[in-house]
Design a protein around this motif. Sequence first.
Motif, PDB file in Angstrom:
ATOM      1  N   GLU A  11      23.245  15.969   0.876  1.00  0.00           N
ATOM      2  CA  GLU A  11      23.501  16.610   1.891  1.00  0.00           C
ATOM      3  C   GLU A  11      22.150  17.712   2.323  1.00  0.00           C
ATOM      4  OE1 GLU A  11      25.749  15.957   3.745  1.00  0.00           O
ATOM      5  OE2 GLU A  11      27.093  14.889   2.298  1.00  0.00           O
ATOM      6  N   ALA A  12      21.993  17.511   3.700  1.00  0.00           N
ATOM      7  CA  ALA A  12      20.552  18.381   3.806  1.00  0.00           C
ATOM      8  C   ALA A  12      20.727  20.296   2.940  1.00  0.00           C
ATOM      9  CB  ALA A  12      21.051  18.959   5.325  1.00  0.00           C
ATOM     10  N   HIS A  13      22.173  20.347   3.141  1.00  0.00           N
ATOM     11  CA  HIS A  13      21.468  21.941   2.194  1.00  0.00           C
ATOM     12  C   HIS A  13      21.105  21.527   1.187  1.00  0.00           C
ATOM     13  CE1 HIS A  13      25.674  20.637   1.453  1.00  0.00           C
ATOM     14  NE2 HIS A  13      25.952  21.372   0.508  1.00  0.00           N
ATOM     15  N   GLU A  14      22.085  20.690  -0.220  1.00  0.00           N
ATOM     16  CA  GLU A  14      21.812  20.479  -1.230  1.00  0.00           C
ATOM     17  C   GLU A  14      19.710  20.133  -1.075  1.00  0.00           C
ATOM     18  OE1 GLU A  14      24.998  18.825  -3.561  1.00  0.00           O
ATOM     19  OE2 GLU A  14      23.711  16.983  -1.916  1.00  0.00           O
ATOM     20  N   ARG A  15      19.211  19.627  -0.476  1.00  0.00           N
ATOM     21  CA  ARG A  15      17.764  19.082  -0.312  1.00  0.00           C
ATOM     22  C   ARG A  15      16.712  20.926   0.313  1.00  0.00           C
ATOM     23  NH1 ARG A  15      19.305  14.693   2.832  1.00  0.00           N
ATOM     24  NH2 ARG A  15      18.216  15.510   4.533  1.00  0.00           N
ATOM     25  N   GLN A  16      17.435  20.949   0.839  1.00  0.00           N
ATOM     26  CA  GLN A  16      16.849  22.456   1.549  1.00  0.00           C
ATOM     27  C   GLN A  16      16.848  23.732   0.340  1.00  0.00           C
ATOM     28  OE1 GLN A  16      19.189  23.684   4.695  1.00  0.00           O
ATOM     29  NE2 GLN A  16      17.412  22.726   6.326  1.00  0.00           N
ATOM     30  N   GLU A  17      17.650  23.520  -0.677  1.00  0.00           N
ATOM     31  CA  GLU A  17      18.721  24.438  -2.180  1.00  0.00           C
ATOM     32  C   GLU A  17      17.257  24.323  -3.066  1.00  0.00           C
ATOM     33  OE1 GLU A  17      22.009  24.569  -2.924  1.00  0.00           O
ATOM     34  OE2 GLU A  17      22.936  25.298  -1.406  1.00  0.00           O
ATOM     35  N   GLU A  18      16.957  23.066  -3.470  1.00  0.00           N
ATOM     36  CA  GLU A  18      15.857  22.194  -3.951  1.00  0.00           C
ATOM     37  C   GLU A  18      14.835  22.411  -3.430  1.00  0.00           C
ATOM     38  OE1 GLU A  18      15.312  17.983  -5.623  1.00  0.00           O
ATOM     39  OE2 GLU A  18      17.509  17.995  -5.422  1.00  0.00           O
ATOM     40  N   GLU A  19      14.633  22.073  -2.826  1.00  0.00           N
ATOM     41  CA  GLU A  19      13.334  22.311  -2.008  1.00  0.00           C
ATOM     42  C   GLU A  19      12.744  23.784  -1.787  1.00  0.00           C
ATOM     43  OE1 GLU A  19      13.745  20.542   2.086  1.00  0.00           O
ATOM     44  OE2 GLU A  19      12.785  18.476   0.893  1.00  0.00           O
ATOM     45  N   ALA A  20      13.668  24.695  -2.076  1.00  0.00           N
ATOM     46  CA  ALA A  20      13.425  26.313  -1.775  1.00  0.00           C
ATOM     47  C   ALA A  20      13.493  26.582  -3.640  1.00  0.00           C
ATOM     48  CB  ALA A  20      14.613  27.212  -0.946  1.00  0.00           C
ATOM     49  N   GLY A  79       0.565  -1.325  -0.265  1.00  0.00           N
ATOM     50  CA  GLY A  79       0.086  -0.011  -0.061  1.00  0.00           C
ATOM     51  C   GLY A  79       1.125   1.471  -0.020  1.00  0.00           C
ATOM     52  N   PHE A  80       2.060   1.283  -0.327  1.00  0.00           N
ATOM     53  CA  PHE A  80       3.611   2.915  -0.293  1.00  0.00           C
ATOM     54  C   PHE A  80       3.266   2.937  -1.486  1.00  0.00           C
ATOM     55  CE2 PHE A  80       4.235   0.369   3.099  1.00  0.00           C
ATOM     56  CZ  PHE A  80       4.765   1.213   4.666  1.00  0.00           C
ATOM     57  N   ASP A  81       3.289   4.052  -1.580  1.00  0.00           N
ATOM     58  CA  ASP A  81       3.384   4.703  -2.742  1.00  0.00           C
ATOM     59  C   ASP A  81       4.776   4.225  -3.831  1.00  0.00           C
ATOM     60  OD1 ASP A  81       1.756   6.688  -5.055  1.00  0.00           O
ATOM     61  OD2 ASP A  81       3.588   7.603  -4.458  1.00  0.00           O
ATOM     62  N   ALA A  82       5.283   4.055  -4.759  1.00  0.00           N
ATOM     63  CA  ALA A  82       6.597   4.148  -4.901  1.00  0.00           C
ATOM     64  C   ALA A  82       7.148   5.168  -5.844  1.00  0.00           C
ATOM     65  CB  ALA A  82       7.167   3.088  -6.116  1.00  0.00           C
ATOM     66  N   PRO A  83       6.186   5.967  -6.172  1.00  0.00           N
ATOM     67  CA  PRO A  83       7.269   7.497  -6.508  1.00  0.00           C
ATOM     68  C   PRO A  83       8.428   7.540  -5.488  1.00  0.00           C
ATOM     69  CG  PRO A  83       5.550   6.644  -8.287  1.00  0.00           C
ATOM     70  CD  PRO A  83       5.464   5.685  -7.634  1.00  0.00           C
ATOM     71  N   ALA A  84       6.563   8.351  -4.371  1.00  0.00           N
ATOM     72  CA  ALA A  84       6.804   8.836  -3.266  1.00  0.00           C
ATOM     73  C   ALA A  84       8.105   8.589  -2.401  1.00  0.00           C
ATOM     74  CB  ALA A  84       5.514   8.911  -2.333  1.00  0.00           C
ATOM     75  N   VAL A  85       8.781   7.263  -2.668  1.00  0.00           N
ATOM     76  CA  VAL A  85       9.748   6.615  -1.687  1.00  0.00           C
ATOM     77  C   VAL A  85      10.774   6.533  -2.994  1.00  0.00           C
ATOM     78  CG1 VAL A  85      10.123   3.404  -0.764  1.00  0.00           C
ATOM     79  CG2 VAL A  85       8.170   4.934  -0.609  1.00  0.00           C
ATOM     80  N   ARG A  86      10.904   6.273  -3.554  1.00  0.00           N
ATOM     81  CA  ARG A  86      11.637   7.287  -4.829  1.00  0.00           C
ATOM     82  C   ARG A  86      12.526   8.473  -4.805  1.00  0.00           C
ATOM     83  NH1 ARG A  86      12.591   2.507  -8.648  1.00  0.00           N
ATOM     84  NH2 ARG A  86      10.983   1.518  -9.504  1.00  0.00           N
ATOM     85  N   ALA A  87      11.255   8.925  -4.164  1.00  0.00           N
ATOM     86  CA  ALA A  87      11.974  10.513  -4.197  1.00  0.00           C
ATOM     87  C   ALA A  87      12.848  10.964  -3.083  1.00  0.00           C
ATOM     88  CB  ALA A  87      10.576  11.334  -4.078  1.00  0.00           C
ATOM     89  N   ILE A  88      11.949  10.023  -1.855  1.00  0.00           N
ATOM     90  CA  ILE A  88      12.774  10.119  -0.892  1.00  0.00           C
ATOM     91  C   ILE A  88      14.179   9.399  -0.598  1.00  0.00           C
ATOM     92  CG2 ILE A  88      12.918   8.413   1.621  1.00  0.00           C
ATOM     93  CD1 ILE A  88       9.581   9.225   1.571  1.00  0.00           C
ATOM     94  N   ILE A  89      14.073   8.527  -1.246  1.00  0.00           N
ATOM     95  CA  ILE A  89      15.738   7.834  -1.416  1.00  0.00           C
ATOM     96  C   ILE A  89      16.621   8.552  -2.272  1.00  0.00           C
ATOM     97  CG2 ILE A  89      17.228   5.844  -3.079  1.00  0.00           C
ATOM     98  CD1 ILE A  89      13.750   4.194  -1.904  1.00  0.00           C
TER      99      ILE A  89
END
Length: 87
Positions: free
Chosen positions: A66-75, A50-60
């Motif tokens: 790195e945290a700062h890379e994720r924050q920059e991308e999300e921003a 019942g899990f969403d594979a695309p969401a899990v792929r995005a998390i992986i």
Amino acid sequence: MSDDITHDTAQSVSVGQLRAFIERIERLEEEKKTISDDIKEVYAELKGSGFDAPAVRAIIRARKKEAHERQEEEAMIQLYMDALGMS
């Protein structure tokens, strides 16, 4: 047949060494295929649970950064979404 191949540039390559490289690459390609098949099976189990594979792929993908890379991308994504009136 000689164990050396002579090229026009007078360089020689050991046939045995070339064959060993090719065989190593072939073995690694087979291992890669096996691992890829295993990963597909895990995603199938995930989806079956019942899990969403695309969401899990995005998390992986995100966990590889790195945290700062994720924050920059999300921003940047948020900026673009705001500009498109999607927020």
